[in-house]
Write an enzyme that holds these catalytic residues in place. Structure first.
Site, PDB file in Angstrom:
ATOM      1  N   LYS A 181       2.282   0.619   6.887  1.00 32.97           N
ATOM      2  CA  LYS A 181       1.734   1.735   6.453  1.00 32.97           C
ATOM      3  C   LYS A 181       0.249   1.952   6.250  1.00 32.97           C
ATOM      4  O   LYS A 181      -0.176   1.088   5.305  1.00 32.97           O
ATOM      5  CB  LYS A 181       2.479   2.186   5.080  1.00 32.97           C
ATOM      6  CG  LYS A 181       2.153   3.628   4.743  1.00 32.97           C
ATOM      7  CD  LYS A 181       2.591   4.781   5.428  1.00 32.97           C
ATOM      8  CE  LYS A 181       1.973   6.341   5.123  1.00 32.97           C
ATOM      9  NZ  LYS A 181       0.722   6.208   6.078  1.00 32.97           N
ATOM     10  N   LYS A 201       2.382   6.285  -0.040  1.00 37.08           N
ATOM     11  CA  LYS A 201       3.591   6.996   0.641  1.00 37.08           C
ATOM     12  C   LYS A 201       4.851   6.202   0.755  1.00 37.08           C
ATOM     13  O   LYS A 201       5.849   6.406   0.951  1.00 37.08           O
ATOM     14  CB  LYS A 201       3.533   7.599   1.697  1.00 37.08           C
ATOM     15  CG  LYS A 201       2.397   8.782   1.859  1.00 37.08           C
ATOM     16  CD  LYS A 201       2.316   9.660   3.098  1.00 37.08           C
ATOM     17  CE  LYS A 201       1.545  10.884   2.960  1.00 37.08           C
ATOM     18  NZ  LYS A 201       0.040  10.477   3.039  1.00 37.08           N
ATOM     19  N   SER A 226       2.145  10.009   8.348  1.00 34.86           N
ATOM     20  CA  SER A 226       1.484  10.134   7.096  1.00 34.86           C
ATOM     21  C   SER A 226       1.513  11.643   6.484  1.00 34.86           C
ATOM     22  O   SER A 226       0.459  12.061   6.084  1.00 34.86           O
ATOM     23  CB  SER A 226       0.366   9.397   6.987  1.00 34.86           C
ATOM     24  OG  SER A 226      -0.021   9.059   5.626  1.00 34.86           O
ATOM     25  N   SER A 277      -3.028   6.505   1.137  1.00 35.76           N
ATOM     26  CA  SER A 277      -1.734   6.787   1.780  1.00 35.76           C
ATOM     27  C   SER A 277      -0.826   5.579   1.771  1.00 35.76           C
ATOM     28  O   SER A 277       0.601   5.824   2.127  1.00 35.76           O
ATOM     29  CB  SER A 277      -1.687   7.352   3.357  1.00 35.76           C
ATOM     30  OG  SER A 277      -2.103   8.960   3.287  1.00 35.76           O
TER      31      SER A 277
END
Length: 249
Positions: A227, A56, A115, A53
């Site tokens: 992140k 993203k 997320s 992720s």
């Protein structure tokens, strides 16, 4: 630039230290001086990995660069295709329900903080009409940044053998995000409440749990933005932007 980051998108790895396994469990790691682009230390920094992720971050960056500022509060309906996408691919969810009306801005926060797979898919469809068309923009942006070992097949980071990057190139992606004011704002938010809707009358309260979990525990500086990511074939992943006690970022 206004944030004092090094110019360009090339790292200087000359003379960088090696991160030994006794100091870090991860097989892949890199630490970069944001002011100079100098790689302070790394461990398999150019090896191909699944970015999970952390993907993203590029989803957010491409969305921000392709959505005019006056469209950020446009209304978007989260569809059953968006929620099924998250369920089908075993993704985290921001908590949206099918047919829930939200805003473009809220989808950006929903993509990063929890997320949310449905949020990232809805955002991609809003921008490009389909995930496939949006992924083309992601790969175009990767090429613009000179990322020769990065390729995307989806907007959320679920495992695909053709979806890959390196920790060195992920460092460049977070640098590009930190250069963008809106990306920086979204990625540094600890908590956010979405626009009230029929399904969530007080809005959805969403969190960047990485930032919230360390805000009272991390004493070696300040983490501005982060992140995280996880898929089974990648393990736990994280990209973060920090300010050390020395003032170095």
């Amino acid at each position: 630039n206004e944030y004092g980051l090094f110019p360009g998108y090339t790292l200087n790895s000359e003379g960088s230290a090696y991160i030994g396994s006794e100091n870090m469990m991860s097989e892949y790691a890199i630490i970069v001086d944001a002011g100079t682009g100098k790689v302070i230390a790394e461990k398999n920094g150019s090896s191909i990995v699944s970015p999970a992720s952390m993907t993203k971050m590029m989803t957010l960056l491409v969305a921000v660069e392709n959505i005019p500022a006056d469209k950020l509060d446009d209304k978007v309906t989260v569809t059953i295709e968006d929620t099924d996408y998250a369920y089908r691919n075993d993704l985290s969810s921001a908590g949206y329900e099918a047919d829930e009306v939200t805003t473009v801005r809220d989808l950006m926060y929903g993509t990063i903080l929890p997320s949310g797979g449905e949020a990232s898919h809805a955002l991609a469809v809003y921008v490009s009409g389909s995930e496939e068309a949006f992924v083309e923009l992601m790969n175009k942006k990767a090429a613009e940044l000179g990322l020769s070992n990065t390729h995307f097949t989806n907007v959320s980071g679920f495992y695909d053998e053709n979806h890959f990057s390196t920790v060195s190139e992920v460092a460049i992606i977070i640098k590009a995000c930190m250069e963008n004011e809106l990306c920086r704002t979204v990625m540094s938010a600890h908590i956010y409440t979405t626009t009230p809707s029929a399904q969530h009358e007080e809005g959805l309260e969403i969190s960047n749990w990485f930032l919230r979990r360390i805000e009272d525990k991390y004493s070696a500086g300040l983490v501005y933005a982060a992140k995280t990511g996880y898929v089974a074939k990648a393990g736990n992943c994280c990209a973060s932007f920090n300010q050390m006690p020395s003032g170095n970022e």
